[in-house]
Design an enzyme around this catalytic site. Structure first.
Site, PDB file in Angstrom:
ATOM      1  CE  LYS A  34      22.554  39.187  10.487  1.00  0.00           C
ATOM      2  NZ  LYS A  34      22.676  40.606  10.807  1.00  0.00           N
ATOM      3  CG  ASN A  35      24.563  39.648  14.331  1.00  0.00           C
ATOM      4  OD1 ASN A  35      24.432  40.047  13.171  1.00  0.00           O
ATOM      5  ND2 ASN A  35      23.580  39.662  15.210  1.00  0.00           N
ATOM      6  CB  CYS A 128      17.054  46.707  10.895  1.00  0.00           C
ATOM      7  SG  CYS A 128      16.174  45.431  10.045  1.00  0.00           S
ATOM      8  NE  ARG A 133      19.787  48.943  15.367  1.00  0.00           N
ATOM      9  CZ  ARG A 133      19.989  47.875  14.599  1.00  0.00           C
ATOM     10  NH1 ARG A 133      19.142  47.596  13.645  1.00  0.00           N
ATOM     11  NH2 ARG A 133      21.032  47.103  14.796  1.00  0.00           N
ATOM     12  CG  ASP A 319      18.621  39.537  16.380  1.00  0.00           C
ATOM     13  OD1 ASP A 319      18.057  40.640  16.326  1.00  0.00           O
ATOM     14  OD2 ASP A 319      19.849  39.399  16.224  1.00  0.00           O
ATOM     15  NE  ARG A 411      20.277  42.651   6.328  1.00  0.00           N
ATOM     16  CZ  ARG A 411      19.675  42.883   7.486  1.00  0.00           C
ATOM     17  NH1 ARG A 411      18.394  43.155   7.528  1.00  0.00           N
ATOM     18  NH2 ARG A 411      20.341  42.859   8.604  1.00  0.00           N
TER      19      ARG A 411
HETATM   20  C1  UD1 Z   1      23.383  43.907  17.323  1.00  0.00           C
HETATM   21  C2  UD1 Z   1      23.023  42.837  16.311  1.00  0.00           C
HETATM   22  C3  UD1 Z   1      21.526  42.768  16.118  1.00  0.00           C
HETATM   23  C4  UD1 Z   1      20.817  42.582  17.467  1.00  0.00           C
HETATM   24  C5  UD1 Z   1      21.271  43.651  18.469  1.00  0.00           C
HETATM   25  C6  UD1 Z   1      20.718  43.426  19.874  1.00  0.00           C
HETATM   26  C7  UD1 Z   1      24.967  42.906  14.854  1.00  0.00           C
HETATM   27  C8  UD1 Z   1      25.495  43.195  13.513  1.00  0.00           C
HETATM   28  N1  UD1 Z   1      23.659  43.161  15.047  1.00  0.00           N
HETATM   29  O1  UD1 Z   1      22.974  45.145  16.770  1.00  0.00           O
HETATM   30  O2  UD1 Z   1      21.237  41.641  15.289  1.00  0.00           O
HETATM   31  O3  UD1 Z   1      19.427  42.690  17.286  1.00  0.00           O
HETATM   32  O4  UD1 Z   1      22.715  43.647  18.563  1.00  0.00           O
HETATM   33  O5  UD1 Z   1      21.060  42.166  20.332  1.00  0.00           O
HETATM   34  O6  UD1 Z   1      25.673  42.411  15.716  1.00  0.00           O
HETATM   35  N2  UD1 Z   1      21.964  51.921  21.529  1.00  0.00           N
HETATM   36  C9  UD1 Z   1      22.123  53.217  21.964  1.00  0.00           C
HETATM   37  N3  UD1 Z   1      23.276  53.876  21.625  1.00  0.00           N
HETATM   38  C10 UD1 Z   1      24.258  53.291  20.899  1.00  0.00           C
HETATM   39  C11 UD1 Z   1      24.097  51.959  20.475  1.00  0.00           C
HETATM   40  C12 UD1 Z   1      22.933  51.280  20.803  1.00  0.00           C
HETATM   41  O7  UD1 Z   1      21.247  53.775  22.605  1.00  0.00           O
HETATM   42  O8  UD1 Z   1      25.284  53.943  20.634  1.00  0.00           O
HETATM   43  C13 UD1 Z   1      20.716  51.182  21.852  1.00  0.00           C
HETATM   44  C14 UD1 Z   1      19.923  50.809  20.591  1.00  0.00           C
HETATM   45  O9  UD1 Z   1      19.090  51.846  20.164  1.00  0.00           O
HETATM   46  C15 UD1 Z   1      19.145  49.614  21.061  1.00  0.00           C
HETATM   47  C16 UD1 Z   1      20.080  48.966  22.069  1.00  0.00           C
HETATM   48  O10 UD1 Z   1      21.049  49.935  22.423  1.00  0.00           O
HETATM   49  O11 UD1 Z   1      17.986  50.048  21.713  1.00  0.00           O
HETATM   50  C17 UD1 Z   1      20.777  47.731  21.562  1.00  0.00           C
HETATM   51  O12 UD1 Z   1      21.496  48.038  20.378  1.00  0.00           O
HETATM   52  P1  UD1 Z   1      22.873  47.356  20.037  1.00  0.00           P
HETATM   53  O13 UD1 Z   1      23.158  46.293  21.046  1.00  0.00           O
HETATM   54  O14 UD1 Z   1      23.888  48.410  19.823  1.00  0.00           O
HETATM   55  O15 UD1 Z   1      22.541  46.660  18.643  1.00  0.00           O
HETATM   56  P2  UD1 Z   1      23.530  46.516  17.406  1.00  0.00           P
HETATM   57  O16 UD1 Z   1      24.916  46.313  17.886  1.00  0.00           O
HETATM   58  O17 UD1 Z   1      23.269  47.570  16.412  1.00  0.00           O
END
Ligand code: UD1
Length: 457
Positions: A34-35, A128, A133, A319, A411
């Site tokens: 999915k991702n 989520c 996030r 996950d 999803r």
């Molecule tokens: C992706 C995955 C999700 C998985 C996550 C962590 C997709 C669509 N989703 O989510 O399934 O659980 O990686 O492996 O690929 N953060 C910040 N600032 C930012 C962005 C992130 O502080 O600008 C923090 C977040 O709050 C979190 C951590 O970084 O604590 C990891 O988030 P991130 O790796 O960005 O997750 P996603 O890409 O949203």
């Protein structure tokens, strides 16, 4: 399936009826990730030529991303698990809030749109129900590449600085190895002027899959899968065919389900390296793992308690934290599960306790006292992976369970109940007239407040 409907509210009245205490037997075909598929769809915006994606899982998240692309004028044609994406006639406009709100990955389009068209407007993404996030890493990185970004009435508006016709390469160091930010910045840098270096980049396999597809499209990206990724911007990207990698989280979920039910199953196709941390913990807790080519077999009997701590890849994936906790509820002894990625990803604890688990949580660390049995219940899953955890708990349980919250499950898991049923589980999707309230099954007021609307990981 892609782009047929927006309204999935009927899923709230559906549930899975599961008769517990059965063993699983046989092989499971693992779907495309999915991702990966989500970010590859976003990457298709980088070219005006056709992208042919194979092994795309049929999931509601993919359907939502398809609808977002369609709202920009992209033509999509799908047959089974193949998706042909034609971004020739795109009109750049603000992405519609009602589509973006349901899918955090929609924000990942910002880098592709900005670098190809010089502007992008995207409402702040949903998340989520697992934490705040934020998107600061995406924004800071794009600014370093030369974008001007303002956030006005919850819409992120990005454009090139005046008199510039392109983004320009930069050295960017992420404060945390965010998967989404790494992907956004790789896409943005692929058409920028000059070299971009991303340090402290995320190393998840889905990022490597993105870079492989971009390189097929003519990008020059080096060292994906390492902490420092180098991208030399090119003038133009072209079409290609690409096959989405297998979903390591889906594979891990089935392996954990097998361990929880003392079963022997084989999952395939998989890339075993992508699951190393999970396989180590499954072995440590008493299962026998056999890797052979692109398949993994598991034989389980008695499970003993082991501790896990989630971490960015190659660590234990956040996950799979909830599914692994379902396994630990019936393990022999005490275990400790520490969530380090998201601050609110323990929604399943209360629900597992209602099924007879013995878990306490403090500061994002769950302490689990293994019990001998769980009991079947009617419960509502509160996010994607906690729904999977409840289903695993239902498989272990004495008597029948009815698990709601399938709008989350669908999803991220393609044909979940069909795959379980092929493994011998008595499981059925049923529709009832009444909708079970998600708060009905929760006892703590503080947790109730934290559960917002259905959004996406
Ligand atoms: C992706 C995955 C999700 C998985 C996550 C962590 C997709 C669509 N989703 O989510 O399934 O659980 O990686 O492996 O690929 N953060 C910040 N600032 C930012 C962005 C992130 O502080 O600008 C923090 C977040 O709050 C979190 C951590 O970084 O604590 C990891 O988030 P991130 O790796 O960005 O997750 P996603 O890409 O949203």
């Amino acid at each position: 399936m892609v782009c047929e409907s927006n309204n999935k509210s009927y899923l709230k009245s559906q549930h899975l009826k599961i008769i517990g205490q059965n063993t699983l037997r046989g092989k499971v075909k693992i779907s495309g990730a999915k991702n990966s598929a989500l970010v590859l769809l976003a990457a298709s915006l980088l070219t005006d030529e056709k992208i042919i994606l194979d092994n795309v899982p049929l999931l509601t998240d993919i359907e939502k991303m398809g609808n977002i692309l369609k709202s920009l004028g992209v033509k999509l044609h799908n047959k089974d698990n193949q998706l042909i994406i034609d971004s020739k006639n795109i009109f750049v406009q603000e992405l519609p809030y009602e589509l973006v709100n349901g899918l955090r990955a929609s924000f990942f389009c910002i880098g592709a749109l900005l670098t190809r068209f010089g502007e992008a407007s995207i409402p702040l993404p949903g998340g989520c129900n697992i934490g705040k996030r934020p998107i600061n890493e995406h924004i800071n990185g794009l600014r370093a590449l030369g974008a001007e970004i303002i956030i006005e009435r919850d819409v992120v508006k990005a454009k090139l600085v005046e008199k510039k016709s392109k983004l320009f390469g930069a050295n960017i160091r992420l404060n945390c190895p965010s998967v989404g930010a790494t992907e956004t910045l790789i896409m943005a840098a692929s058409l920028a002027e000059g070299r971009t270096v991303i340090e402290n980049a995320a190393r998840e396999p889905e990022i490597q899959d993105l870079c492989q597809m971009l390189n097929k499209m003519g990008a020059e990206i080096y060292d994906s899968g390492k902490e420092k990724i180098i991208i030399d911007g090119v003038q133009k990207l072209h079409g290609c065919s690409h096959k989405v990698i297998p979903d390591r989280i889906e594979a891990g979920t089935f392996l954990i389900a097998a361990a929880a039910t003392s079963s022997s199953i084989t999952v395939s196709p998989v890339i075993p390296n992508h699951l190393e941390a999970v396989l180590n913990k499954l072995e440590e807790s008493g299962s026998k793992i056999i890797k052979k080519g692109n398949s993994i077999s598991i034989k389980s009997n008695k499970i003993k308690a082991v501790d896990i701590k989630t971490a960015p890849f190659p660590g234990f994936p956040t996950d799979l934290q909830a599914p692994f906790m379902a396994l630990m509820t019936i393990a022999k002894g005490r275990s400790k599960i520490t969530e380090t990625i998201f601050e609110n990803r323990m929604n399943h604890v209360e629900l597992l306790n209602q099924m007879g688990g013995s878990i306490t949580v403090k500061n994002n660390i769950a302490h689990i006292n293994g019990v001998k049995k769980l009991r079947g219940k009617t419960l509502v899953g509160l996010d994607l992976r906690s729904s999977a955890a409840l289903i695993i708990a239902a498989l272990i349980s004495k008597s029948v369970s009815h698990i709601y919250g399938l709008e989350h499950l669908d999803r991220g898991y393609e044909n979940f109940e069909l795959k379980l049923s092929k493994l011998g589980v008595p499981i059925q999707r049923e529709t009832s007239n009444k909708i079970i309230s998600k708060t009905k099954c929760k006892s703590s007021e503080s947790i109730k407040k934290e559960i917002s609307e259905i959004k996406a990981a």
